[in-house]
Write a protein that holds these residues in place. Structure first.
Motif, PDB file in Angstrom:
ATOM      1  N   GLU A 194       0.813  -1.214   0.000  1.00  0.00           N
ATOM      2  CA  GLU A 194       0.000   0.000   0.000  1.00  0.00           C
ATOM      3  C   GLU A 194       0.852   1.273   0.000  1.00  0.00           C
ATOM      4  O   GLU A 194       0.593   2.210  -0.776  1.00  0.00           O
ATOM      5  N   SER A 195       1.864   1.319   0.838  1.00  0.00           N
ATOM      6  CA  SER A 195       2.700   2.516   0.935  1.00  0.00           C
ATOM      7  C   SER A 195       3.435   2.780  -0.371  1.00  0.00           C
ATOM      8  O   SER A 195       3.501   3.924  -0.847  1.00  0.00           O
ATOM      9  N   MET A 198       0.871   3.966  -3.185  1.00  0.00           N
ATOM     10  CA  MET A 198       0.409   5.346  -3.034  1.00  0.00           C
ATOM     11  C   MET A 198       1.533   6.340  -3.310  1.00  0.00           C
ATOM     12  O   MET A 198       1.295   7.415  -3.882  1.00  0.00           O
ATOM     13  N   ARG A 202       1.079   8.974  -6.192  1.00  0.00           N
ATOM     14  CA  ARG A 202       0.690  10.236  -5.559  1.00  0.00           C
ATOM     15  C   ARG A 202      -0.792  10.243  -5.212  1.00  0.00           C
ATOM     16  O   ARG A 202      -1.502  11.228  -5.404  1.00  0.00           O
ATOM     17  N   THR A 203      -1.275   9.129  -4.711  1.00  0.00           N
ATOM     18  CA  THR A 203      -2.673   9.011  -4.307  1.00  0.00           C
ATOM     19  C   THR A 203      -2.752   8.817  -2.795  1.00  0.00           C
ATOM     20  O   THR A 203      -1.734   8.651  -2.124  1.00  0.00           O
ATOM     21  N   ARG A 204      -3.980   8.799  -2.258  1.00  0.00           N
ATOM     22  CA  ARG A 204      -4.150   8.755  -0.808  1.00  0.00           C
ATOM     23  C   ARG A 204      -4.885   7.513  -0.322  1.00  0.00           C
ATOM     24  O   ARG A 204      -5.272   7.443   0.831  1.00  0.00           O
ATOM     25  N   SER A 205      -5.085   6.556  -1.184  1.00  0.00           N
ATOM     26  CA  SER A 205      -5.711   5.306  -0.755  1.00  0.00           C
ATOM     27  C   SER A 205      -5.213   4.166  -1.625  1.00  0.00           C
ATOM     28  O   SER A 205      -4.756   4.379  -2.759  1.00  0.00           O
TER      29      SER A 205
END
Length: 357
Positions: A194-195, A198, A202-205
């Motif tokens: 996940e890290s 993202m 450059r996304t947040r989920s």
């Protein structure tokens, strides 16, 4: 040993560094400078790409490994473990004289791990180890080590019909340059956590990251640890999220490799995406319950044992979710985890295990 796939091709081709791992778990304190702590358990295991090789082999996938082994006791034991105990094809692997097998000491504590590694440059380039004439249904590759040449082994494999499953490591520079993702143009699947996903998008989920990455590769799977995983199959137009499987976690070493190996099995068997993803989550959960990376990779016998226990506990949600196991479990599954042993009696001063070149 698993049978070869149709046409003489192996199911999975792997390449990468082999490590001899020493894994300490059940510590009675947190290691600090100038102190001593005691471990309740110690596992000795082949590590690095061996985690993947063992995980795929125990699920019945014929597995070929192109790697370098040192001619010291660590390398000889890793060779014997993989070839003789797990049935991994080491035809493309080599033993290097006077080259020390990389060693990692892993300390599992407070739900995480600390590692100390000693590694020197590999004397054999990957392309030399893999060679020509690649015939595999699937292969794993790390984006960070993928060369850009036209004759890069993974690109030749992809052009011959091999499904290339790509992973990537943490970018310690903090740049998260999207140019690192260019090799995905020749890959079938991408499996970041996940890290990483993202950061690169450059996304947040995790969901938003998976959707962005799905524009680059047919299958993207973003792992989320205790939160499960999200996957998108662009060809089928499927977007799936699955929860993690409850586990009594002891050591996460190699759990990501077990997840990837299980996903490959489901993909090669053409299972529905939700089934493949759930199966991978289950295998990863079983892996973290035992120390030892490669040692902890579950076989079909371990999966059958879990399924029997789960049905007896009447956990309706888990029984419903994994009802497909009744259909996919072999008739008499026997492959199970290995014991964490490093027997001295296996070694002789003048000769290593049979088969080492």
């Amino acid at each position: 040993m698993a049978e070869l796939a149709a046409g003489g091709a192996v199911d999975v081709l792997l390449t990468g560094p082999i490590f001899f791992d020493l894994i300490f778990t059940e510590l009675d304190g947190v290691p600090r400078p100038g102190t001593e702590v005691h471990a309740g358990a110690l596992a000795s295991s082949p590590g690095g790409v061996a985690n993947l090789a063992v995980a795929t082999a125990r699920l019945g996938l014929s597995t070929a490994l192109a790697a370098t082994f040192g001619d010291d006791a660590y390398g000889r034991w890793c060779w014997e473990f993989l070839a003789d105990r797990e049935g991994v094809d080491l035809t493309r692997s080599r033993s290097a004289s006077n080259w020390p097998t990389p060693v990692t000491v892993s300390i599992a504590s407070d739900g995480d791990r600390t590692m100390i590694t000693r590694e020197v440059p590999n004397p054999f380039p990957t392309e030399v180890l893999v060679g020509d004439g690649i015939t595999a249904r699937a292969a794993f590759a790390d984006l960070g080590s993928m060369s850009s040449g036209e004759r890069a082994w993974w690109r030749l494999a992809a052009r011959s019909g091999t499904k290339v499953f790509a992973d990537i490591g943490w970018d310690s520079t903090g740049r998260w340059d999207t140019a690192d993702l260019q090799p995905l143009a020749d890959c079938f699947a991408f499996m970041p956590n996940e890290s990483e996903a993202m950061a690169y998008t450059r996304t947040r989920s995790a969901v938003a990251a998976a959707r962005a990455l799905a524009e680059r590769v047919p299958l993207v799977v973003v792992t989320r640890g205790a939160a499960g995983a999200v996957a998108i199959d662009s060809a089928r137009g499927e977007e799936v999220m699955v929860a993690a499987v409850p586990a009594n976690g002891r050591d996460a070493t190699g759990a990501g490799d077990v997840f990837g190996a299980s996903l490959v099995l489901g993909t090669l068997r053409e299972w529905p995406l939700h089934q493949s993803l759930s199966f991978a989550a289950l295998c990863a959960a079983l892996a973290v319950e035992h120390p030892g990376g490669a040692l902890a990779a579950p076989g079909w016998g371990d999966l059958a044992d879990w399924w029997d226990r789960t049905r007896r506990t009447a956990d309706r949600d888990l029984v419903d979710r994994f009802s497909f196991l009744t259909e996919v479990l072999p008739g008499s599954p026997s492959r199970r985890r290995s014991e964490s042993t490093f027997p001295f009696a296996d070694y002789r001063a003048t000769a290593g295990p049979a088969g080492i070149p």
